[in-house]
Design a protein around this motif. Structure first.
Motif, short mmCIF file in Angstrom:
data_model
loop_
_atom_site.label_atom_id
_atom_site.label_comp_id
_atom_site.label_asym_id
_atom_site.label_seq_id
_atom_site.Cartn_x
_atom_site.Cartn_y
_atom_site.Cartn_z
N PRO A 16 0.68 -1.34 -0.02
CA PRO A 16 -0.12 0.06 0.07
C PRO A 16 0.83 1.23 -0.05
O PRO A 16 1.88 1.18 0.71
N GLU A 17 0.56 2.20 -0.84
CA GLU A 17 1.21 3.52 -1.12
C GLU A 17 1.36 4.21 0.38
O GLU A 17 2.54 4.79 0.38
N GLN A 18 0.69 4.28 1.26
CA GLN A 18 0.62 4.89 2.54
C GLN A 18 1.72 4.28 3.39
O GLN A 18 2.26 4.95 4.18
N LEU A 19 1.80 3.25 3.32
CA LEU A 19 3.10 2.36 4.16
C LEU A 19 4.46 2.89 3.44
O LEU A 19 5.18 3.06 4.37
N TYR A 20 4.77 3.35 2.23
CA TYR A 20 5.96 3.73 1.91
C TYR A 20 6.16 5.18 2.53
O TYR A 20 7.24 5.60 3.00
N ARG A 21 5.04 5.83 2.73
CA ARG A 21 5.27 7.31 3.51
C ARG A 21 5.46 7.10 5.05
O ARG A 21 6.18 7.69 5.46
N GLU A 22 4.70 6.18 5.57
CA GLU A 22 4.56 5.98 7.14
C GLU A 22 6.30 5.50 7.38
O GLU A 22 6.77 5.86 8.44
N TYR A 23 6.69 4.59 6.70
CA TYR A 23 8.19 4.24 6.88
C TYR A 23 9.35 5.00 5.99
O TYR A 23 10.40 4.66 6.44
N ASP A 24 8.88 6.14 5.56
CA ASP A 24 9.82 6.95 4.96
C ASP A 24 10.97 6.23 3.96
O ASP A 24 12.09 6.33 4.13
N VAL A 25 10.25 5.23 3.28
CA VAL A 25 11.24 4.57 2.34
C VAL A 25 11.58 5.38 1.17
O VAL A 25 10.71 6.10 0.50
N LYS A 26 12.57 5.32 0.94
CA LYS A 26 13.31 6.14 -0.49
C LYS A 26 13.19 5.06 -1.57
O LYS A 26 14.34 4.52 -2.08
N ARG A 27 12.04 5.00 -2.18
CA ARG A 27 11.80 3.93 -3.33
C ARG A 27 12.80 4.42 -4.38
O ARG A 27 12.96 5.74 -4.84
N GLY A 28 13.55 3.35 -5.14
CA GLY A 28 14.41 3.78 -6.10
C GLY A 28 15.48 4.50 -5.53
O GLY A 28 16.51 5.19 -6.67
N LEU A 29 15.88 4.43 -4.39
CA LEU A 29 17.02 5.30 -3.66
C LEU A 29 16.76 6.71 -3.96
O LEU A 29 17.99 7.33 -4.25
N ARG A 30 15.53 7.36 -4.00
CA ARG A 30 15.45 8.67 -4.45
C ARG A 30 14.56 9.06 -3.16
O ARG A 30 13.64 8.63 -2.65
N ASN A 31 15.06 10.50 -2.90
CA ASN A 31 14.46 11.21 -1.99
C ASN A 31 12.97 11.65 -2.55
O ASN A 31 12.65 11.67 -3.85
#
Length: 497
Positions: free
Chosen positions: A69-84
């Protein structure tokens, strides 16, 4: 140090020809002409298996579990693609190899800036401009700089070239095992397998000492042009039913001359053409540690594996359509635009068709204007600036000014069109891929060799980053992944639905 006789000086337009007989290879000489196929179909195509209801979970089950889920990336502050979030790259290391500059960070915010590419402390413009201004090929000098960390003097450069020349011949028996024994549609795939095969011909392939690492790099710089050319020639021979002609090894050539020599043969090439290709090799030689193929190179190198495995993996990355394979998409898009826009010099007509592409209504319907935009560069790509300067001269000689003007029109009009389509105000600039296919087409280089030539050039940069990772960092790259799975009770097989 090995020395080679000086070739007669030629004028820029005088053709340099190979006045030698090319060797004809048959099925007895090489496996390059053999086509081994897998006689067993893939499981989903096997008669009696196919895709019945029992296979749905196997082939489609991932869809219900692999999409986080998209919100989990924000919740865990994941840097997808190693991008800020702002698009800048996550800092994962330090390097003395190069600096890819496209923006500044002020108070934590990305501020667009003119692009710059610095290699070992030298600006790209200076490295290309100084060598070509002096009328000499520059790729070998740049490769020496990247590998050693400093510019060579005349004696060191001559020694460097002689070492490459000494390894141009392929190992005895290599062609009999040449890995184009499948119906591979990708020369990048053949190059990666060819690189892995060279491991078997190295007496100590797992040696990661500096001397051996440099020797492997020199060997690949010498041999990859020949390997790619043989793979292409074998593909053409198999398709047309013609003979596979392999050119003899030519001593004293630059990499640019070597590529054109093995491709052109008796047709020859001009010095202007070789110098233009040399520019392209220099522009592709290095581009920081964060691009996908170089980061792949660094990841594998951090494990301590051998050079052949590392460079083959980097080639696999470069093959991808989101990375080095993008230049083929750009070329196809430009041809599509050229065929649908009647008056190339009419901005209104050109803009109208580009708007359709950006809206996903033309070309491949993705909404992407290929060759526009970059992960780092914002206002300009320094490589695109350089290639345009040199491409204009060759375009004039080849009668291709109209095509160049069309591409420059795409570059000029696309930023506003893309911004309007995406509802953004971010700066968008052309990247080097917008011009790569055009230059290679003027040089008569087949499209299936665009990315392989990219790989040949980038080997010098990969070597620099590999050595930095082996002897500098010293730690295996091992990032973290947070688990977001839920625990479940094990259900006996006879109770499952």
């Amino acid at each position: 140090m090995a020395t080679f006789p000086q070739r007669p000086r030629t004028t820029p337009s005088e053709r340099i020809r190979s006045h030698v007989v090319r060797r004809i290879l048959t099925n007895k000489d090489t496996s390059a002409l053999l086509h081994a196929t897998d006689v067993t179909p893939m499981p989903s195509s096997v008669e009696g298996l196919g895709r019945p209801a029992e296979s749905v979970g196997l082939y489609e089950g991932f869809a219900s579990v692999d999409k986080v889920p998209e919100q989990l990336y924000r919740e865990y502050d994941v840097k997808r693609g190693l991008r800020n979030v702002d698009g800048s790259g996550v800092l994962v290391g330090l390097t003395t190899v190069s600096n890819v500059h496209g923006y500044n960070k002020v108070d934590g915010k990305v501020v667009p800036d003119e692009g710059d590419l610095v290699m070992r402390g030298y600006h790209l413009d200076d490295l290309v401009g100084q060598t070509h201004g002096a009328g000499r090929f520059g790729y070998e000098e740049m490769a020496y700089l990247l590998i050693s960390g400093r510019l060579p003097n005349a004696a060191e450069l001559a020694d460097f070239k002689a070492r490459i020349d000494s390894r141009r011949e392929l190992p005895t028996g290599y062609l009999s095992l040449f890995p184009r024994t499948t119906e591979s549609s990708s020369i990048m795939n053949v190059m990666a397998r060819s690189t892995l095969l060279l491991y078997a011909f190295d007496e100590n392939p797992d040696d990661t000492s500096p001397q051996h690492e440099v020797d492997v790099s020199l060997s690949l710089l010498a041999r990859l042009p020949r390997i790619a050319a043989i793979a292409h020639a074998a593909s053409v021979a198999a398709r047309d039913g013609s003979q596979l002609l392999v050119p003899p090894v030519r001593q004293g050539h630059s990499m640019a001359e070597t590529v054109l020599d093995v491709l052109r043969g008796d047709e020859g090439f001009t010095r202007d053409e070789a110098m233009m290709l040399d520019v392209m090799l220099m522009l592709h030689a290095e581009h920081g540690g964060g691009n996908n193929s170089t980061f792949t190179c660094r990841v594998l190198s951090s494990s301590g594996t051998d050079a052949y495995s590392t460079y083959a993996a980097a080639m696999g990355s470069l093959k991808g359509p989101k990375h080095g394979g993008a230049n083929a998409k750009v070329g196809a898009m430009i041809e599509d635009v050229a065929s649908h826009v009647e008056r190339w010099d009419n901005d209104d007509e050109l803009a109208s068709y580009l708007e359709r592409i950006a809206a996903g209504q033309a070309f491949d319907n993705t909404g992407l204007v290929y060759g526009m935009g970059h992960a780092v560069y914002t206002k300009s790509d320094p490589r695109a600036r350089v290639v345009k300067r040199y491409a204009r001269k060759l375009a004039a000689l080849k009668g291709c000014e109209d095509k160049l003007a069309l591409i420059e029109g795409i570059e000029r009009l696309s930023p506003d069109i893309i911004r309007a389509a995406r509802g953004t105000n971010k700066p968008i600039c052309a990247n080097i891929d917008l011009y790569t296919g055009f230059v290679y087409s003027m040089l008569g280089i087949p499209a299936d060799l665009y990315t392989p030539i990219f790989a040949m050039a980038r080997l010098a940069g990969w070597t620099a980053h590999r050595m930095e990772e082996l002897y500098g960092s010293g730690r295996i790259i091992r990032p973290a992944y947070n688990s977001v799975i839920e625990l479940r009770d094990y259900v006996p097989i006879d109770q499952r639905g």
